[in-house]
Design a protein around this motif. Structure first.
Motif, PDB file in Angstrom:
ATOM      1  N   SER A 184       0.813  -1.213   0.000  1.00  0.00           N
ATOM      2  CA  SER A 184       0.000   0.000   0.000  1.00  0.00           C
ATOM      3  C   SER A 184       0.846   1.262   0.000  1.00  0.00           C
ATOM      4  O   SER A 184       0.330   2.359  -0.213  1.00  0.00           O
ATOM      5  N   TYR A 185       2.170   1.127   0.224  1.00  0.00           N
ATOM      6  CA  TYR A 185       3.038   2.301   0.278  1.00  0.00           C
ATOM      7  C   TYR A 185       3.683   2.610  -1.064  1.00  0.00           C
ATOM      8  O   TYR A 185       4.494   3.536  -1.168  1.00  0.00           O
ATOM      9  N   ASP A 186       3.344   1.838  -2.128  1.00  0.00           N
ATOM     10  CA  ASP A 186       3.840   2.087  -3.481  1.00  0.00           C
ATOM     11  C   ASP A 186       5.362   2.054  -3.515  1.00  0.00           C
ATOM     12  O   ASP A 186       6.020   2.974  -3.993  1.00  0.00           O
ATOM     13  N   ILE A 187       5.936   0.969  -2.975  1.00  0.00           N
ATOM     14  CA  ILE A 187       7.385   0.773  -2.969  1.00  0.00           C
ATOM     15  C   ILE A 187       7.713  -0.364  -3.922  1.00  0.00           C
ATOM     16  O   ILE A 187       6.839  -1.102  -4.355  1.00  0.00           O
ATOM     17  N   GLY A 188       8.972  -0.540  -4.241  1.00  0.00           N
ATOM     18  CA  GLY A 188       9.421  -1.485  -5.249  1.00  0.00           C
ATOM     19  C   GLY A 188       8.909  -2.904  -5.108  1.00  0.00           C
ATOM     20  O   GLY A 188       8.449  -3.336  -4.055  1.00  0.00           O
ATOM     21  N   GLN A 189       9.050  -3.655  -6.193  1.00  0.00           N
ATOM     22  CA  GLN A 189       8.436  -4.974  -6.302  1.00  0.00           C
ATOM     23  C   GLN A 189       9.379  -6.111  -5.944  1.00  0.00           C
ATOM     24  O   GLN A 189       8.975  -7.263  -5.989  1.00  0.00           O
ATOM     25  N   SER A 190      10.626  -5.808  -5.597  1.00  0.00           N
ATOM     26  CA  SER A 190      11.615  -6.863  -5.397  1.00  0.00           C
ATOM     27  C   SER A 190      12.340  -6.718  -4.068  1.00  0.00           C
ATOM     28  O   SER A 190      12.567  -5.595  -3.593  1.00  0.00           O
ATOM     29  N   VAL A 191      12.727  -7.851  -3.519  1.00  0.00           N
ATOM     30  CA  VAL A 191      13.575  -7.885  -2.329  1.00  0.00           C
ATOM     31  C   VAL A 191      14.579  -9.017  -2.497  1.00  0.00           C
ATOM     32  O   VAL A 191      14.362  -9.950  -3.279  1.00  0.00           O
ATOM     33  N   ILE A 192      15.667  -8.934  -1.751  1.00  0.00           N
ATOM     34  CA  ILE A 192      16.661 -10.008  -1.709  1.00  0.00           C
ATOM     35  C   ILE A 192      16.695 -10.546  -0.287  1.00  0.00           C
ATOM     36  O   ILE A 192      16.844  -9.781   0.674  1.00  0.00           O
ATOM     37  N   VAL A 193      16.538 -11.855  -0.160  1.00  0.00           N
ATOM     38  CA  VAL A 193      16.543 -12.503   1.149  1.00  0.00           C
ATOM     39  C   VAL A 193      17.562 -13.631   1.122  1.00  0.00           C
ATOM     40  O   VAL A 193      17.588 -14.439   0.185  1.00  0.00           O
TER      41      VAL A 193
ATOM     42  N   ARG B  74      17.383 -13.357   6.215  1.00  0.00           N
ATOM     43  CA  ARG B  74      17.723 -11.945   6.416  1.00  0.00           C
ATOM     44  C   ARG B  74      17.429 -11.156   5.146  1.00  0.00           C
ATOM     45  O   ARG B  74      17.843 -11.543   4.053  1.00  0.00           O
ATOM     46  N   VAL B  75      16.716 -10.062   5.289  1.00  0.00           N
ATOM     47  CA  VAL B  75      16.414  -9.194   4.152  1.00  0.00           C
ATOM     48  C   VAL B  75      17.636  -8.334   3.868  1.00  0.00           C
ATOM     49  O   VAL B  75      18.006  -7.465   4.663  1.00  0.00           O
ATOM     50  N   LEU B  76      18.271  -8.561   2.720  1.00  0.00           N
ATOM     51  CA  LEU B  76      19.505  -7.848   2.380  1.00  0.00           C
ATOM     52  C   LEU B  76      19.254  -6.563   1.619  1.00  0.00           C
ATOM     53  O   LEU B  76      20.070  -5.632   1.696  1.00  0.00           O
ATOM     54  N   ALA B  77      18.174  -6.501   0.846  1.00  0.00           N
ATOM     55  CA  ALA B  77      17.914  -5.298   0.043  1.00  0.00           C
ATOM     56  C   ALA B  77      16.441  -5.225  -0.302  1.00  0.00           C
ATOM     57  O   ALA B  77      15.786  -6.256  -0.501  1.00  0.00           O
ATOM     58  N   ILE B  78      15.934  -4.001  -0.363  1.00  0.00           N
ATOM     59  CA  ILE B  78      14.561  -3.725  -0.773  1.00  0.00           C
ATOM     60  C   ILE B  78      14.619  -2.738  -1.930  1.00  0.00           C
ATOM     61  O   ILE B  78      15.269  -1.694  -1.835  1.00  0.00           O
ATOM     62  N   GLU B  79      13.953  -3.069  -3.009  1.00  0.00           N
ATOM     63  CA  GLU B  79      13.955  -2.197  -4.180  1.00  0.00           C
ATOM     64  C   GLU B  79      13.221  -0.893  -3.883  1.00  0.00           C
ATOM     65  O   GLU B  79      12.105  -0.902  -3.375  1.00  0.00           O
ATOM     66  N   GLY B  80      13.865   0.220  -4.178  1.00  0.00           N
ATOM     67  CA  GLY B  80      13.222   1.520  -4.091  1.00  0.00           C
ATOM     68  C   GLY B  80      12.969   2.051  -5.491  1.00  0.00           C
ATOM     69  O   GLY B  80      12.699   1.288  -6.428  1.00  0.00           O
ATOM     70  N   ALA B  81      13.115   3.348  -5.653  1.00  0.00           N
ATOM     71  CA  ALA B  81      12.850   3.955  -6.958  1.00  0.00           C
ATOM     72  C   ALA B  81      13.945   3.667  -7.972  1.00  0.00           C
ATOM     73  O   ALA B  81      13.794   3.974  -9.150  1.00  0.00           O
TER      74      ALA B  81
ATOM     75  N   LEU C 147      11.530   6.795  -1.912  1.00  0.00           N
ATOM     76  CA  LEU C 147      12.636   6.659  -2.866  1.00  0.00           C
ATOM     77  C   LEU C 147      13.615   5.563  -2.467  1.00  0.00           C
ATOM     78  O   LEU C 147      14.171   4.881  -3.337  1.00  0.00           O
ATOM     79  N   SER C 148      13.876   5.408  -1.183  1.00  0.00           N
ATOM     80  CA  SER C 148      14.836   4.381  -0.765  1.00  0.00           C
ATOM     81  C   SER C 148      14.478   3.876   0.619  1.00  0.00           C
ATOM     82  O   SER C 148      13.903   4.596   1.440  1.00  0.00           O
ATOM     83  N   VAL C 149      14.836   2.612   0.855  1.00  0.00           N
ATOM     84  CA  VAL C 149      14.576   1.938   2.124  1.00  0.00           C
ATOM     85  C   VAL C 149      15.855   1.223   2.549  1.00  0.00           C
ATOM     86  O   VAL C 149      16.455   0.491   1.753  1.00  0.00           O
ATOM     87  N   GLU C 150      16.258   1.401   3.794  1.00  0.00           N
ATOM     88  CA  GLU C 150      17.471   0.759   4.303  1.00  0.00           C
ATOM     89  C   GLU C 150      17.217  -0.716   4.582  1.00  0.00           C
ATOM     90  O   GLU C 150      16.165  -1.098   5.096  1.00  0.00           O
ATOM     91  N   ALA C 151      18.191  -1.550   4.224  1.00  0.00           N
ATOM     92  CA  ALA C 151      18.130  -2.972   4.538  1.00  0.00           C
ATOM     93  C   ALA C 151      19.549  -3.517   4.546  1.00  0.00           C
ATOM     94  O   ALA C 151      20.477  -2.901   4.020  1.00  0.00           O
ATOM     95  N   GLY C 152      19.726  -4.697   5.128  1.00  0.00           N
ATOM     96  CA  GLY C 152      21.050  -5.287   5.202  1.00  0.00           C
ATOM     97  C   GLY C 152      21.978  -4.424   6.039  1.00  0.00           C
ATOM     98  O   GLY C 152      21.605  -3.884   7.074  1.00  0.00           O
ATOM     99  N   ASN C 153      23.193  -4.254   5.546  1.00  0.00           N
ATOM    100  CA  ASN C 153      24.181  -3.418   6.236  1.00  0.00           C
ATOM    101  C   ASN C 153      24.366  -2.077   5.544  1.00  0.00           C
ATOM    102  O   ASN C 153      25.410  -1.437   5.685  1.00  0.00           O
ATOM    103  N   GLU C 154      23.356  -1.634   4.805  1.00  0.00           N
ATOM    104  CA  GLU C 154      23.539  -0.430   4.000  1.00  0.00           C
ATOM    105  C   GLU C 154      23.837   0.790   4.859  1.00  0.00           C
ATOM    106  O   GLU C 154      24.710   1.597   4.533  1.00  0.00           O
ATOM    107  N   GLY C 155      23.098   0.983   5.925  1.00  0.00           N
ATOM    108  CA  GLY C 155      23.321   2.133   6.782  1.00  0.00           C
ATOM    109  C   GLY C 155      22.528   3.351   6.348  1.00  0.00           C
ATOM    110  O   GLY C 155      22.073   3.458   5.206  1.00  0.00           O
TER     111      GLY C 155
END
Length: 435
Positions: free
Chosen positions: A169-178, A182-189, A339-347
């Motif tokens: 419902s928040y209109d965020i990206g369609q992909s993630v890496i697990v 552990r969720v390593l990355a979430i697709e943003g814009a 536009l972007s969401v933190e995941a993994g060790n991104e910081g």
């Protein structure tokens, strides 16, 4: 328009999918004509009739489709957000200008695309999905190639589906890496390919588990104009990131350059598999921050203007939605678009930097505004304040509800005041009627 005869029009962006759809439809005897966006469409369309138009030539675009007798329209292919300097408007552009303004001002990708569909339907065209025009390009349930997901991949796949569903419902990206739960990355814009490249830079950091790219549609997504896709570049990105494979939502994801994608996947021993999400939430409403009762306490001299307060609400609720998955220490929201969401060790700093050069459809200029959302005060550092100010964001919101009498560091508040950005702390629960 000839009565009773179906004629397919393709509004083509970049990549090979528009040509694949044209070939598929023509092989079944369906007349095809293509309107290619100048600077976007890059395929060789072979024998199919093509009209090339600029983004600003809306009149020519509609006229070409109607002249060809188009009944059904597929809007497909990779596009970039148009720059004003590159527009070459025709009379039709000015005729439809009020509608165009409403389209680009609607905010995130979902809103823009829904209005695009409505615009062409108002011109008497039936907008259909790529899978309706070429069923063979859609991934069906089960393995796509010779490789199969291993039993130990199932938990990662289910978690990935859950993350995208929670963010739908928040209109965020369609992909993630697990990987390994552990969720390593979430697709943003930035899109899937750049998310994979980001994961590849940190691949092999002590993990021996397989890892999966999970791609599914967002709940309530209009698959006619925004069907998720994979292709050869996705396979390359998955391999570079050290992942075992790709799980996609069956019947709702298309494959570009199908033969090449299959060959690369098998050669790299990367599985591609269509899966069914057993916990689909139907009719999920798009998040509207105006419906949320959430209060904030301003900690410095600067105060958020109304649109920044709405961005702060969306940032706080996005972070809240991610809490069960142990990710989302930071998000960046601009004009109601994540536009972007933190995941993994991104910081935090990297999450802010990644969002800085990304723009949504509603942004017609390079002027930046919006907010950085942080989960709690632990992430409010001099670096986060400096990064938010340098990126041009209006302020920072702390998403955790403040305990009674809590306050931020005086040195940090003074740093924000000098930078000219606001810092607000959430004080309301933020409930809504439709949650």
């Amino acid at each position: 328009m000839t009565s009773g005869i179906r004629r397919l029009g393709i509004l083509a962006g970049g990549g090979g999918v528009p040509r694949e759809i044209a070939d598929s439809a023509a092989s079944r005897g369906l007349p095809v004509s293509i309107v290619a966006i100048d600077g976007e469409a890059d395929a060789d369309f072979g024998p199919h009739p093509v009209t090339v138009v600029n983004w600003g030539q809306i009149g020519a675009m509609v006229r070409a489709l109607k002249t060809a007798g188009t009944t059904d329209l597929v809007i497909v292919g990779r596009v970039h957000r148009p720059e004003l300097s590159g527009l070459k408007p025709d009379l039709g552009f000015f005729r439809y200008l009020p509608k165009l303004i409403r389209i680009v001002a609607s905010g995130g990708d979902d809103s823009v695309l829904r209005r695009v569909v409505r615009f062409f339907e108002e011109q008497g065209l039936r907008v259909i999905g790529p899978g309706d025009a070429a069923p063979e390009i859609v991934v069906h349930k089960g393995p796509f190639g010779g490789e199969r997901a291993a039993p130990e991949d199932a938990a990662d796949i289910n978690k990935g589906l859950s993350v995208v569903r929670a963010l739908g419902s928040y209109d965020i990206g369609q992909s993630v890496i697990v990987r390994g739960g552990r969720v390593l990355a979430i697709e943003g814009a930035e899109g899937t390919d750049r998310m994979l490249a980001r994961a590849a830079r940190t691949a092999g950091e002590g993990s021996t588990t397989r890892g999966v790219l999970v791609k599914r549609s967002k709940p309530s997504q209009d698959l006619r104009v925004d069907m998720p896709a994979i292709g050869p570049a996705t396979i390359d990105g998955v391999r570079a990131a050290g992942l075992a494979g790709i799980a996609v939502e069956a019947e709702k994801v298309l494959v570009a350059d199908r033969a090449e994608t299959l060959q690369r996947a098998d050669a790299a021993h990367v599985f591609v598999e269509g899966v069914i999400d057993q916990e689909v939430t139907e009719n999920l409403r798009k998040f509207d921050p105006r419906s949320i009762a959430m209060g904030f306490r301003c900690l410095g001299r600067a105060n958020p203007v109304p649109h920044a307060t709405l961005d702060a609400i969306k940032a706080a609720k996005t972070i809240e939605a991610l809490a069960p998955f142990a990710v989302g220490r930071a998000v960046v929201v601009v004009r109601n678009h994540v536009l972007s969401v933190e995941a993994g060790n991104e910081g935090v700093g990297a999450t802010i930097e990644r969002a800085t050069n990304l723009r949504q459809w509603a942004s017609l200029t390079h002027r930046r505004r919006g907010v950085v959302g942080l989960r709690n005060f632990d992430d409010l550092t001099p670096g986060a304040i400096s990064d938010a100010g340098a990126a041009g964001y209006a302020g920072i919101v702390i998403a955790d509800v403040a305990p009674q009498g809590a306050g931020g560091s005086r040195e940090l508040i003074e740093a924000a005041d000098k930078t000219g950005i606001f810092i607000v702390q959430r004080i309301g629960a933020g409930g809504s009627a439709h949650e």
